[in-house]
Design an enzyme around this catalytic site. Structure first.
Site, PDB file in Angstrom:
ATOM      1  N   LYS A  87       0.958  -1.128  -0.019  1.00 52.20           N
ATOM      2  CA  LYS A  87      -0.013  -0.094   0.126  1.00 52.20           C
ATOM      3  C   LYS A  87       0.791   1.401   0.113  1.00 52.20           C
ATOM      4  O   LYS A  87       0.670   2.218  -0.733  1.00 52.20           O
ATOM      5  CB  LYS A  87      -0.995  -0.262   1.140  1.00 52.20           C
ATOM      6  CG  LYS A  87      -1.950  -0.973   1.310  1.00 52.20           C
ATOM      7  CD  LYS A  87      -2.692  -1.115   2.573  1.00 52.20           C
ATOM      8  CE  LYS A  87      -2.122  -0.969   3.876  1.00 52.20           C
ATOM      9  NZ  LYS A  87      -1.331  -2.256   4.212  1.00 52.20           N
ATOM     10  N   ARG A 145      -9.265   1.101   9.538  1.00 52.79           N
ATOM     11  CA  ARG A 145      -8.566  -0.087   9.633  1.00 52.79           C
ATOM     12  C   ARG A 145      -9.731  -1.223  10.489  1.00 52.79           C
ATOM     13  O   ARG A 145      -9.407  -2.189  10.761  1.00 52.79           O
ATOM     14  CB  ARG A 145      -7.205  -0.213  10.436  1.00 52.79           C
ATOM     15  CG  ARG A 145      -6.318  -0.838   9.809  1.00 52.79           C
ATOM     16  CD  ARG A 145      -5.097  -0.440  10.711  1.00 52.79           C
ATOM     17  NE  ARG A 145      -3.793  -1.329  10.355  1.00 52.79           N
ATOM     18  CZ  ARG A 145      -2.913  -0.937   9.421  1.00 52.79           C
ATOM     19  NH1 ARG A 145      -2.889   0.395   9.129  1.00 52.79           N
ATOM     20  NH2 ARG A 145      -1.843  -1.505   9.572  1.00 52.79           N
ATOM     21  N   ARG A 169      11.620  -6.188   3.954  1.00 47.77           N
ATOM     22  CA  ARG A 169      11.432  -4.766   3.968  1.00 47.77           C
ATOM     23  C   ARG A 169      12.493  -3.987   4.765  1.00 47.77           C
ATOM     24  O   ARG A 169      12.945  -4.321   5.739  1.00 47.77           O
ATOM     25  CB  ARG A 169      10.159  -4.209   4.134  1.00 47.77           C
ATOM     26  CG  ARG A 169      10.003  -2.609   4.504  1.00 47.77           C
ATOM     27  CD  ARG A 169       8.676  -2.187   4.479  1.00 47.77           C
ATOM     28  NE  ARG A 169       8.050  -2.870   5.719  1.00 47.77           N
ATOM     29  CZ  ARG A 169       6.720  -2.707   5.953  1.00 47.77           C
ATOM     30  NH1 ARG A 169       6.006  -1.907   5.154  1.00 47.77           N
ATOM     31  NH2 ARG A 169       6.040  -3.339   6.876  1.00 47.77           N
ATOM     32  N   ARG A 217      11.980  -2.461  10.389  1.00 46.33           N
ATOM     33  CA  ARG A 217      10.865  -1.840  11.350  1.00 46.33           C
ATOM     34  C   ARG A 217      10.768  -3.050  12.368  1.00 46.33           C
ATOM     35  O   ARG A 217      10.834  -4.368  12.296  1.00 46.33           O
ATOM     36  CB  ARG A 217       9.398  -1.756  10.718  1.00 46.33           C
ATOM     37  CG  ARG A 217       9.378  -0.384  10.119  1.00 46.33           C
ATOM     38  CD  ARG A 217       8.140  -0.304   9.006  1.00 46.33           C
ATOM     39  NE  ARG A 217       6.892  -0.874   9.541  1.00 46.33           N
ATOM     40  CZ  ARG A 217       5.745  -0.553   8.945  1.00 46.33           C
ATOM     41  NH1 ARG A 217       5.843  -0.052   7.694  1.00 46.33           N
ATOM     42  NH2 ARG A 217       4.639  -1.225   9.547  1.00 46.33           N
ATOM     43  N   ARG A 257       0.203  -9.029  13.670  1.00 49.44           N
ATOM     44  CA  ARG A 257      -0.321  -8.139  12.478  1.00 49.44           C
ATOM     45  C   ARG A 257      -1.538  -8.704  11.478  1.00 49.44           C
ATOM     46  O   ARG A 257      -2.297  -8.362  11.151  1.00 49.44           O
ATOM     47  CB  ARG A 257       0.468  -7.479  11.669  1.00 49.44           C
ATOM     48  CG  ARG A 257       1.466  -6.323  12.722  1.00 49.44           C
ATOM     49  CD  ARG A 257       2.671  -5.836  11.750  1.00 49.44           C
ATOM     50  NE  ARG A 257       2.637  -5.313  10.716  1.00 49.44           N
ATOM     51  CZ  ARG A 257       3.650  -4.927   9.759  1.00 49.44           C
ATOM     52  NH1 ARG A 257       4.760  -5.468   9.975  1.00 49.44           N
ATOM     53  NH2 ARG A 257       3.385  -4.188   8.860  1.00 49.44           N
TER      54      ARG A 257
END
Ligand code: AP5
Length: 255
Positions: free
Chosen positions: A43, A122, A161, A194, A205
């Site tokens: 996203k 969300r 990432r 992260r 998550r």
């Protein structure tokens, strides 16, 4: 058509006391979009590309929390400290904290370039609050883009990432590597992983997404706003696919 706009986002990221130094040009048509999809589907990457092409400002709630956590010489408020603890664990921040933050920045929903909401809403409660506020302010969503990808690919995107600690540019160790390992191509900043991209947080998550966010797919489908987009291929391919689907099926808001 490529517009190549770089929005500042200062008002969104730092709060309403900040002012954006770069304002998007007045768009002939405004796109007011929500980007939906599981954590790691891409996203943020798409918001960055779509913002350049559509002129709409990228508004990410996750970016606001991360910026608050890394601001030097400024202790976060107790509500923000609690929010950061939820985030580092991989859990959702409570609706009331998220909503206070969004409401404070509601002027951004009137941005003259339009907006791309990334990571908000969300939960159903957040979606209903947003809908109420937009109705009161007489603005409406153009569409809700829902990015879809098999779980195995999502996990691989998340675990590889890396983020620039200075300019927040997003990389992937194999799919979108920097030219020099561990160093940002754009500003020379150091790349880091992260906290919530560790395996134990990723599991939390994904569970939060299935329980709280996935029901929004039906919520927006029932309103005729849902635009499903396959999120495989290169970021440029997915962006082109998104714009083609938007142009084919959605009327942007005329100014
Ligand atoms: P947030 O920052 O919103 O995170 P997220 O939704 O979990 O999404 P991500 O940022 O992890 O992934 P993404 O889909 O943006 O993927 P990206 O483009 O980076 O939220 C973080 C936390 O804040 C939440 O967990 C929660 O605690 C809190 N929070 C935020 N908003 C909240 C709310 N409204 N309510 C409650 N809590 C809230 O891409 C991922 C990787 O894949 C990158 O490495 C990228 O380089 C790579 N990649 C992207 N596209 C491709 C491609 N096409 N091919 C190959 N690799 C690709």
């Amino acid at each position: 058509m490529t517009i190549q706009i770089k929005n500042d986002r200062a008002t969104w990221i730092q709060g309403p006391d900040a002012e954006c130094s770069v304002l998007p040009a007045q768009a002939a048509h405004l796109w007011r979009l929500v980007l939906l999809g599981p954590p790691g589907v891409g996203k943020g990457t798409q918001a960055h590309l779509l913002s350049q092409r559509l002129g709409a400002c990228h508004l990410s709630t996750g970016d606001v929390f991360r910026a608050a956590g890394s601001r030097p010489n400024c202790a976060p408020s107790p509500a923000m400290t609690a929010a950061l603890e939820y985030m580092h664990r991989g859990a959702l921040v409570p609706d009331s904290t998220v909503w206070d933050m969004v409401r404070e920045r509601s002027a951004c929903l009137h941005c003259r370039g339009g907006f791309l909401l990334d990571g908000f809403p969300r939960t159903l409660a957040q979606a209903e609050s947003l809908s109420r506020m937009m109705k009161e302010e007489n603005i409406s969503l153009s569409a809700v883009v829902n990015y879809e990808l098999p779980l195995a690919e999502i996990i691989s995107r998340l675990s590889g990432r890396r983020i620039c600690e200075k300019c927040k540019a997003v990389y992937h160790v194999t799919e979108q590597p920097p030219k020099v390992e561990g160093v940002c191509d754009l500003c020379g900043g150091k790349l880091y992983q992260r906290d919530d991209d560790r395996p134990e947080s990723i599991a939390i998550r994904m569970e939060a997404y299935e329980r709280s966010t996935a029901p929004l797919i039906d919520y927006y489908r029932r309103q005729g706003l849902l635009l499903p987009i396959e999120a495989s291929g290169s970021p440029e391919e997915i962006c082109a696919r998104t714009i083609a689907a938007l142009e084919q099926r959605v009327q942007p808001v005329a100014k």
